[in-house]
Design a protein around this motif. Structure first.
Motif, short mmCIF file in Angstrom:
data_model
loop_
_atom_site.label_atom_id
_atom_site.label_comp_id
_atom_site.label_asym_id
_atom_site.label_seq_id
_atom_site.Cartn_x
_atom_site.Cartn_y
_atom_site.Cartn_z
N GLU A 64 -78.68 76.52 -27.09
CA GLU A 64 -78.25 75.15 -26.73
C GLU A 64 -77.40 75.08 -25.46
OE1 GLU A 64 -76.30 73.38 -30.12
OE2 GLU A 64 -77.94 73.98 -31.44
N ALA A 65 -76.96 76.25 -24.95
CA ALA A 65 -75.97 76.23 -23.86
C ALA A 65 -76.49 75.51 -22.60
CB ALA A 65 -75.54 77.66 -23.52
N ASN A 66 -77.69 75.87 -22.16
CA ASN A 66 -78.21 75.22 -20.95
C ASN A 66 -78.37 73.71 -21.16
OD1 ASN A 66 -78.28 77.76 -19.87
ND2 ASN A 66 -80.49 77.89 -19.62
N GLY A 67 -78.83 73.33 -22.34
CA GLY A 67 -79.03 71.91 -22.66
C GLY A 67 -77.72 71.14 -22.67
N VAL A 68 -76.68 71.75 -23.24
CA VAL A 68 -75.37 71.08 -23.28
C VAL A 68 -74.85 70.89 -21.86
CG1 VAL A 68 -72.94 71.38 -23.95
CG2 VAL A 68 -74.75 71.85 -25.61
N ALA A 69 -74.96 71.95 -21.03
CA ALA A 69 -74.48 71.83 -19.64
C ALA A 69 -75.26 70.73 -18.91
CB ALA A 69 -74.63 73.17 -18.92
N GLN A 70 -76.57 70.66 -19.15
CA GLN A 70 -77.38 69.63 -18.49
C GLN A 70 -76.95 68.23 -18.94
OE1 GLN A 70 -79.65 69.78 -16.05
NE2 GLN A 70 -79.44 72.00 -15.89
N ALA A 71 -76.69 68.08 -20.23
CA ALA A 71 -76.30 66.76 -20.75
C ALA A 71 -74.97 66.32 -20.14
CB ALA A 71 -76.21 66.80 -22.28
N ILE A 72 -74.02 67.25 -20.05
CA ILE A 72 -72.71 66.89 -19.46
C ILE A 72 -72.88 66.61 -17.97
CG2 ILE A 72 -70.33 67.70 -19.02
CD1 ILE A 72 -70.78 67.31 -21.99
N ALA A 73 -73.74 67.38 -17.31
CA ALA A 73 -73.99 67.16 -15.87
C ALA A 73 -74.56 65.76 -15.65
CB ALA A 73 -74.93 68.23 -15.33
N ARG A 74 -75.48 65.35 -16.50
CA ARG A 74 -76.06 63.99 -16.37
C ARG A 74 -74.98 62.92 -16.56
NH1 ARG A 74 -81.92 63.68 -17.13
NH2 ARG A 74 -82.60 65.72 -16.37
N LEU A 132 -71.82 63.24 -15.90
CA LEU A 132 -71.01 63.21 -14.68
C LEU A 132 -71.77 62.52 -13.55
CD1 LEU A 132 -69.50 66.80 -14.72
CD2 LEU A 132 -68.17 64.68 -14.66
N ALA A 133 -73.07 62.80 -13.46
CA ALA A 133 -73.87 62.26 -12.35
C ALA A 133 -73.97 60.74 -12.43
CB ALA A 133 -75.26 62.90 -12.34
N ALA A 134 -73.70 60.18 -13.61
CA ALA A 134 -73.73 58.72 -13.75
C ALA A 134 -72.41 58.08 -13.32
CB ALA A 134 -74.04 58.35 -15.20
N LYS A 135 -71.41 58.90 -12.98
CA LYS A 135 -70.10 58.37 -12.59
C LYS A 135 -70.05 58.22 -11.06
CE LYS A 135 -67.83 60.51 -16.57
NZ LYS A 135 -67.57 59.30 -17.38
N PRO A 136 -69.07 57.47 -10.55
CA PRO A 136 -68.99 57.28 -9.09
C PRO A 136 -68.70 58.60 -8.37
CG PRO A 136 -67.36 55.91 -10.26
CD PRO A 136 -68.05 56.73 -11.30
N GLY A 137 -69.60 58.97 -7.45
CA GLY A 137 -69.52 60.26 -6.77
C GLY A 137 -68.23 60.44 -5.99
N SER A 138 -67.80 59.38 -5.27
CA SER A 138 -66.60 59.56 -4.44
C SER A 138 -65.36 59.76 -5.30
CB SER A 138 -66.43 58.42 -3.44
OG SER A 138 -66.65 57.20 -4.09
N SER A 139 -65.32 59.16 -6.49
CA SER A 139 -64.18 59.38 -7.39
C SER A 139 -64.19 60.80 -7.94
CB SER A 139 -64.23 58.40 -8.57
OG SER A 139 -63.97 57.11 -8.12
N LEU A 140 -65.38 61.30 -8.23
CA LEU A 140 -65.47 62.69 -8.72
C LEU A 140 -64.95 63.64 -7.65
CD1 LEU A 140 -69.05 62.70 -10.35
CD2 LEU A 140 -66.86 62.83 -11.57
N ILE A 141 -65.42 63.44 -6.42
CA ILE A 141 -65.04 64.34 -5.31
C ILE A 141 -63.54 64.27 -5.06
CG2 ILE A 141 -65.25 64.66 -2.80
CD1 ILE A 141 -68.24 63.90 -3.12
N GLU A 142 -63.00 63.05 -5.04
CA GLU A 142 -61.57 62.91 -4.74
C GLU A 142 -60.71 63.50 -5.86
OE1 GLU A 142 -60.42 62.47 -2.00
OE2 GLU A 142 -58.33 61.94 -2.32
N THR A 143 -61.15 63.30 -7.10
CA THR A 143 -60.38 63.84 -8.24
C THR A 143 -60.38 65.36 -8.22
OG1 THR A 143 -60.90 61.87 -9.52
CG2 THR A 143 -60.17 63.79 -10.77
N LYS A 144 -61.55 65.94 -7.95
CA LYS A 144 -61.61 67.41 -7.87
C LYS A 144 -60.74 67.90 -6.70
CE LYS A 144 -64.66 71.36 -7.40
NZ LYS A 144 -65.92 71.99 -7.75
N ARG A 145 -60.82 67.22 -5.56
CA ARG A 145 -60.02 67.65 -4.40
C ARG A 145 -58.53 67.65 -4.74
NH1 ARG A 145 -56.97 66.15 -0.30
NH2 ARG A 145 -56.82 63.97 -0.96
#
Ligand code: COA
Length: 254
Positions: A181-191, A193-206
């Motif tokens: 299930e590991a690859n599937g779980v990572a893919q689900a969480i990635a999806r 995240l991908a539905a969230k605003p990209g610039s907010s993700l980038i700024e928060t990580k920065r």
């Protein structure tokens, strides 16, 4: 079939280590392919998240030892160094799914991932000393920070492996799941995240990373120079020779 598979779907770029017959050990060509994929993903507005994954029985046996011996990395410009720089400075969310052994860079690359999902068969190890080498990927800074000095010494001086549950306890992984299930779980969480605003993700990580980014890069450069020097010394020659000859190394004279 390529040793590195790259797949993009729904804003998620997935890098799959695909060399199971050599335990997903990483050659210069594979480092280059992964570094290129990360650089491309960083500058492509259509990519919001990257996932690195292996096979459900093996994440990675670390550097390909034969490749290492034939053309040792000489420091900052090697494909491995480019890859490590790429994951350390990657601006978007970076996820990993890890099952089975994760040796050397197989473990240290995870220190630069934002979220890590492990199969319950995951076994992490950083046996640099056992190979006559020293840590890389800023792991000599990040592992003590993450697990405390004494547990870091077990991992980095003794080179003792630790399993998925211990990795969860020290915070190296976010969740432990069945290997299938590991690859599937990572893919689900990635999806997700991908539905969230990209610039907010980038700024928060920065903002989360900026406090010690310069320290990480500085440590990585210092480790890289030491690693390249130690690679030419007798202990590493003995360790790698022993691996190729399938025998135990003898460090009594080094
Ligand atoms: N580089 C090159 N080849 C490697 C490799 C590496 N890092 N790791 C494994 N392989 C090869 C083995 O030599 C073997 O080749 P063979 O079939 O020609 O004999 C094949 O992959 C299968 O490996 P094997 O050791 O038989 O698999 P295993 O399931 O018993 O053990 C590991 C898996 C990952 C625990 C073990 O292979 C290992 O410890 N590898 C070395 C890891 C290491 O020291 N990495 C750090 C490099 S800096």
């Amino acid at each position: 079939m390529s040793d590195i598979l790259i797949h993009t779907e729904a804003g998620v770029l997935t890098i799959t280590l695909n060399r199971p017959e050599r335990k997903n050990s990483i050659t210069r060509a594979m480092y280059t392919a992964m570094a290129d994929a990360l650089a491309g993903a960083d500058s492509d507005p259509a990519i919001k998240v990257v996932v690195v994954q292996g096979h459900e029985t093996i994440f990675s046996a670390g550097n390909d030892i034969g490749d290492f011996l034939s053309r040792p990395p000489a420091g900052g410009e090697s494909p491995a160094a480019r890859f490590l720089q790429g994951i350390a400075t990657f601006s978007k969310p970076l996820l990993a799914a890890v099952c089975g052994p994760a040796v050397g860079v197989g473990t240290t690359m995870l220190l630069h991932c934002d979220l890590v999902y492990a199969g319950d068969n995951a076994a992490f190890s950083t046996p640099f000393v056992n190979l006559g080498l020293c840590p890389e990927a800023a792991s000599s800074l990040l592992i003590p920070q993450m697990m405390g000095y004494h547990r870091a010494a077990e991992a980095l001086l003794l080179g003792e492996p630790f399993m998925a549950e211990a990795a969860l306890e020290i915070g190296l992984v976010n969740r432990v799941v069945p290997p299938t299930e590991a690859n599937g779980v990572a893919q689900a969480i990635a999806r997700k995240l991908a539905a969230k605003p990209g610039s907010s993700l980038i700024e928060t990580k920065r903002l989360m990373k900026k406090g010690q980014m310069h320290l990480v890069l500085q440590q990585m450069a210092e480790e890289g120079a030491s690693f390249a020097r130690l690679l030419r010394e007798p202990a590493a020659k003995e360790a790698f020779g022993a691996f190729m000859e399938k025998r135990k190394p003898d460090f009594t004279r080094v």
